[in-house]
Design a protein around this motif. Sequence first.
Motif, PDB file in Angstrom:
ATOM      1  N   ALA A 170       3.084   4.950   8.747  1.00  7.87           N
ATOM      2  CA  ALA A 170       4.107   5.019   7.704  1.00  7.87           C
ATOM      3  C   ALA A 170       3.687   5.969   6.586  1.00  7.87           C
ATOM      4  N   ILE A 171       2.442   5.866   6.130  1.00 12.10           N
ATOM      5  CA  ILE A 171       1.954   6.720   5.045  1.00 12.10           C
ATOM      6  C   ILE A 171       1.990   8.185   5.469  1.00 12.10           C
ATOM      7  N   ARG A 172       1.493   8.462   6.656  1.00 11.68           N
ATOM      8  CA  ARG A 172       1.447   9.857   7.130  1.00 11.68           C
ATOM      9  C   ARG A 172       2.843  10.432   7.280  1.00 11.68           C
ATOM     10  N   ASN A 173       3.753   9.652   7.838  1.00 17.73           N
ATOM     11  CA  ASN A 173       5.073  10.180   8.174  1.00 17.73           C
ATOM     12  C   ASN A 173       6.033  10.179   6.986  1.00 17.73           C
ATOM     13  N   GLU A 174       6.015   9.113   6.186  1.00 15.53           N
ATOM     14  CA  GLU A 174       7.011   8.989   5.121  1.00 15.53           C
ATOM     15  C   GLU A 174       6.586   9.690   3.836  1.00 15.53           C
ATOM     16  N   LEU A 175       5.289   9.794   3.589  1.00 13.60           N
ATOM     17  CA  LEU A 175       4.828  10.413   2.347  1.00 13.60           C
ATOM     18  C   LEU A 175       4.194  11.780   2.563  1.00 13.60           C
ATOM     19  N   ASN A 176       3.970  12.139   3.821  1.00 15.01           N
ATOM     20  CA  ASN A 176       3.352  13.421   4.150  1.00 15.01           C
ATOM     21  C   ASN A 176       2.000  13.600   3.441  1.00 15.01           C
ATOM     22  N   LEU A 177       1.264  12.500   3.313  1.00 12.24           N
ATOM     23  CA  LEU A 177      -0.085  12.538   2.755  1.00 12.24           C
ATOM     24  C   LEU A 177      -1.076  12.297   3.893  1.00 12.24           C
ATOM     25  N   PRO A 178      -2.070  13.151   4.048  1.00 11.32           N
ATOM     26  CA  PRO A 178      -3.028  12.944   5.140  1.00 11.32           C
ATOM     27  C   PRO A 178      -3.940  11.747   4.879  1.00 11.32           C
ATOM     28  N   ALA A 236       0.838  -1.201   0.000  1.00 11.24           N
ATOM     29  CA  ALA A 236       0.000   0.000   0.000  1.00 11.24           C
ATOM     30  C   ALA A 236       0.871   1.248   0.000  1.00 11.24           C
ATOM     31  N   LEU A 237       1.970   1.196   0.733  1.00 13.77           N
ATOM     32  CA  LEU A 237       2.903   2.325   0.788  1.00 13.77           C
ATOM     33  C   LEU A 237       3.516   2.569  -0.592  1.00 13.77           C
ATOM     34  N   SER A 238       3.846   1.487  -1.285  1.00 14.83           N
ATOM     35  CA  SER A 238       4.400   1.577  -2.630  1.00 14.83           C
ATOM     36  C   SER A 238       3.390   2.196  -3.597  1.00 14.83           C
ATOM     37  N   GLN A 239       2.121   1.771  -3.497  1.00 15.65           N
ATOM     38  CA  GLN A 239       1.068   2.349  -4.345  1.00 15.65           C
ATOM     39  C   GLN A 239       0.896   3.838  -4.058  1.00 15.65           C
ATOM     40  N   ALA A 240       0.975   4.198  -2.787  1.00 16.09           N
ATOM     41  CA  ALA A 240       0.821   5.604  -2.406  1.00 16.09           C
ATOM     42  C   ALA A 240       1.930   6.453  -3.007  1.00 16.09           C
ATOM     43  N   ARG A 241       3.141   5.897  -3.044  1.00 12.84           N
ATOM     44  CA  ARG A 241       4.260   6.631  -3.656  1.00 12.84           C
ATOM     45  C   ARG A 241       3.998   6.845  -5.142  1.00 12.84           C
ATOM     46  N   THR A 242       3.582   5.785  -5.836  1.00 13.58           N
ATOM     47  CA  THR A 242       3.358   5.860  -7.284  1.00 13.58           C
ATOM     48  C   THR A 242       2.254   6.850  -7.633  1.00 13.58           C
ATOM     49  N   PHE A 243       1.095   6.707  -7.012  1.00  8.14           N
ATOM     50  CA  PHE A 243      -0.028   7.583  -7.332  1.00  8.14           C
ATOM     51  C   PHE A 243       0.196   8.997  -6.799  1.00  8.14           C
ATOM     52  N   GLY A 244       0.817   9.090  -5.626  1.00  5.63           N
ATOM     53  CA  GLY A 244       1.051  10.405  -5.031  1.00  5.63           C
ATOM     54  C   GLY A 244       1.921  11.282  -5.900  1.00  5.63           C
TER      55      GLY A 244
END
Length: 338
Positions: free
Chosen positions: A286-294, A254-262
Amino acid sequence: MSFLQKLRQAIVQKSEAVTQKFTSGLSKTRDVLIGRVEALIRRYKKIDDDFFEELEEILIGADVGVGTVMELIDGLREEVRKRRIENALELQPLLSERLVALLQNEREQDTALNVADGRLNVILFVGVNGVGKTTTIGKLAHLFRQQGKKVLLAAGDTFRAAAIEQLEVWGQRVGVDVIKHGQGADPAAVIFDALQAAKARGVDVLLCDTAGRLQNKVNLMEELNKIYRVVQREVPGAPHEVLLVLDATTGQNALSQARTFGQSAGVTGIVLTKLDGTAKGGIVIAIRNELNLPVKLVGLGEKLDDLQPFDPEQFVHALFAEVIGREEQSADDVNKNP
């Protein structure tokens, strides 16, 4: 008063029904993450390097994310040194405090959906197939209906006939119309028609499904960009939200998908589904802290109202609910037998 007690006081002011949904929905993560932390604390009692190494492994195992875990452990080490903490039991409130800090945004309104009165609010949903995108759209439509808003759905995933049918089923279930074309139609044309219908009918919120898969990633992103251009032309300032739907049970994927789409889809926030079915709830951190996406919405069960706005305090309280309960019981016992 410990941080956990302060957290409990903050939660008391909130909806009991919502608190129960978070507590129930995060039971698997709580058992794996906090249960193992408590077992570690009972075994070690005194804090040393071995203790921190095992704590690190537990957090990584709950999919908190390697980068986030390193930051968390470094911060805990520093606090232990500064406060001269030796007893491992004293680390639980400190850990909960750090988790809340990691999850909270610099601007609290970031976690709220950008939906305003007096305008047509356009929300796009992106994400790969199978993550619960259609279910999320249906449940969010229900949530908006409960708030008295007029809602319309757009079946923009024309790549799969099943996606159109699923959205129609949800529309019927929650009492909301669906604008659709046939399988293989131009998704941007579907969204255009939905925008015209929404404006003509005085709709408050238009929820737009999009394809989760095309022949390749480049085609998918080009299709999404075409949809964005149509939306921006027809409704200045829109889309007001681009929500990436992720399946919590997939953990680091899920974190990987968030990086790609983000990076390529202009994502403004995350919807994390199926938290009730996984012990990998640490992925929220992890998503909140590493990608800074709410993280804006979380799925905590199968019921219509189990899609809830994300609340960092509710999340951490749910993880430490049993610890807080024991603290309160101990305090009551002391008060009864001074």
